[in-house]
Scaffold this motif. Structure first.
Motif, PDB file in Angstrom:
ATOM      1  N   LYS A 109      27.339 -45.573  20.334  1.00 19.57           N
ATOM      2  CA  LYS A 109      26.557 -45.940  19.158  1.00 19.57           C
ATOM      3  C   LYS A 109      26.574 -47.461  19.013  1.00 19.57           C
ATOM      4  N   PHE A 110      25.455 -47.998  18.564  1.00 18.81           N
ATOM      5  CA  PHE A 110      25.348 -49.426  18.294  1.00 18.81           C
ATOM      6  C   PHE A 110      24.744 -49.582  16.905  1.00 18.81           C
ATOM      7  N   THR A 111      25.408 -50.358  16.065  1.00 16.14           N
ATOM      8  CA  THR A 111      24.851 -50.673  14.744  1.00 16.14           C
ATOM      9  C   THR A 111      24.868 -52.183  14.570  1.00 16.14           C
ATOM     10  N   PHE A 112      23.798 -52.690  13.951  1.00 13.55           N
ATOM     11  CA  PHE A 112      23.667 -54.123  13.698  1.00 13.55           C
ATOM     12  C   PHE A 112      23.072 -54.282  12.312  1.00 13.55           C
ATOM     13  N   LEU A 113      23.704 -55.099  11.491  1.00 11.87           N
ATOM     14  CA  LEU A 113      23.252 -55.272  10.115  1.00 11.87           C
ATOM     15  C   LEU A 113      23.509 -56.705   9.668  1.00 11.87           C
ATOM     16  N   THR A 114      22.524 -57.301   9.004  1.00 11.23           N
ATOM     17  CA  THR A 114      22.732 -58.608   8.371  1.00 11.23           C
ATOM     18  C   THR A 114      22.458 -58.442   6.880  1.00 11.23           C
ATOM     19  N   THR A 115      23.309 -59.040   6.067  1.00 16.62           N
ATOM     20  CA  THR A 115      23.119 -59.021   4.622  1.00 16.62           C
ATOM     21  C   THR A 115      23.367 -60.419   4.072  1.00 16.62           C
ATOM     22  N   GLN A 116      22.718 -60.695   2.957  1.00 17.08           N
ATOM     23  CA  GLN A 116      22.922 -61.978   2.288  1.00 17.08           C
ATOM     24  C   GLN A 116      23.404 -61.710   0.875  1.00 17.08           C
ATOM     25  N   ILE A 117      24.507 -62.354   0.518  1.00 14.09           N
ATOM     26  CA  ILE A 117      25.019 -62.322  -0.849  1.00 14.09           C
ATOM     27  C   ILE A 117      25.230 -63.768  -1.254  1.00 14.09           C
ATOM     28  N   ASN A 118      24.415 -64.208  -2.214  1.00 12.76           N
ATOM     29  CA  ASN A 118      24.420 -65.599  -2.677  1.00 12.76           C
ATOM     30  C   ASN A 118      24.201 -66.533  -1.488  1.00 12.76           C
TER      31      ASN A 118
END
Length: 164
Positions: A109-118
């Motif tokens: 399995k491969f997961t990739f996630l980008t998130t922005q907080i402030n």
């Protein structure tokens, strides 16, 4: 590992580097580091590699077909978390999109996630190879899986200078 990272990233300065869980073989080995970077500007934009430390730089599976099994020797897992502080005077122009994919039969399995907080962008990826051996008929899926994962790991974060 610190030397390999430093050699691969000439434009980064390592400020702190530590290994965690060295004394506990039952837990995953963790490396944590802080870096500073002077990125080159392209007009009002800054391009930053979303991932600085990749599990694979290129696809190890280049052949169109395979006669023998692929033997990883054992299942493995790589997890990577990168927090990027957005410089003052910049905002996010573009982040790599989320990607989740899996190999058949719990092969990986491969997961990739980008998130922005402030003013912080977090890049998080996990690469799991869930079994040690892949038979020749599983090779096309394995090759495609690695092609897509490596392409995603090569994407960039784009920051744009804020107009005053």
């Amino acid at each position: 590992m610190k030397e390999a990272f430093a050699d691969a990233a000439d434009s980064y300065t390592i400020k702190e580097f530590v290994f965690e869980e060295l004394e506990n073989p039952a837990k995953p080995l963790m490396s944590k580091y802080k870096i500073e970077s002077e990125q080159e500007l392209s007009g009002d934009l800054i391009y930053i590699d979303a991932v600085l430390e990749k599990a694979f730089d290129e696809n190890p599976f280049k052949d169109e077909q395979r006669v023998y099994p692929v033997d990883f020797a054992h299942p493995f897992s790589n997890r990577y978390v990168y927090n990027l502080t957005i410089p003052t005077g910049y905002q996010v122009e573009e982040l790599p999109a989320k990607l989740v994919m899996a190999l058949p039969n719990d092969g990986g399995k491969f997961t990739f996630l980008t998130t922005q907080i402030n003013n912080v962008i977090q890049v998080n990826y996990t690469l799991i190879i869930g079994k040690a051996m892949f038979l020749p008929d599983e090779y096309p899926a394995l090759k495609s899986f690695f092609e897509q994962a490596i392409a995603k790991l090569s994407e960039q974060v784009v920051l744009k200078k804020v107009s005053k």
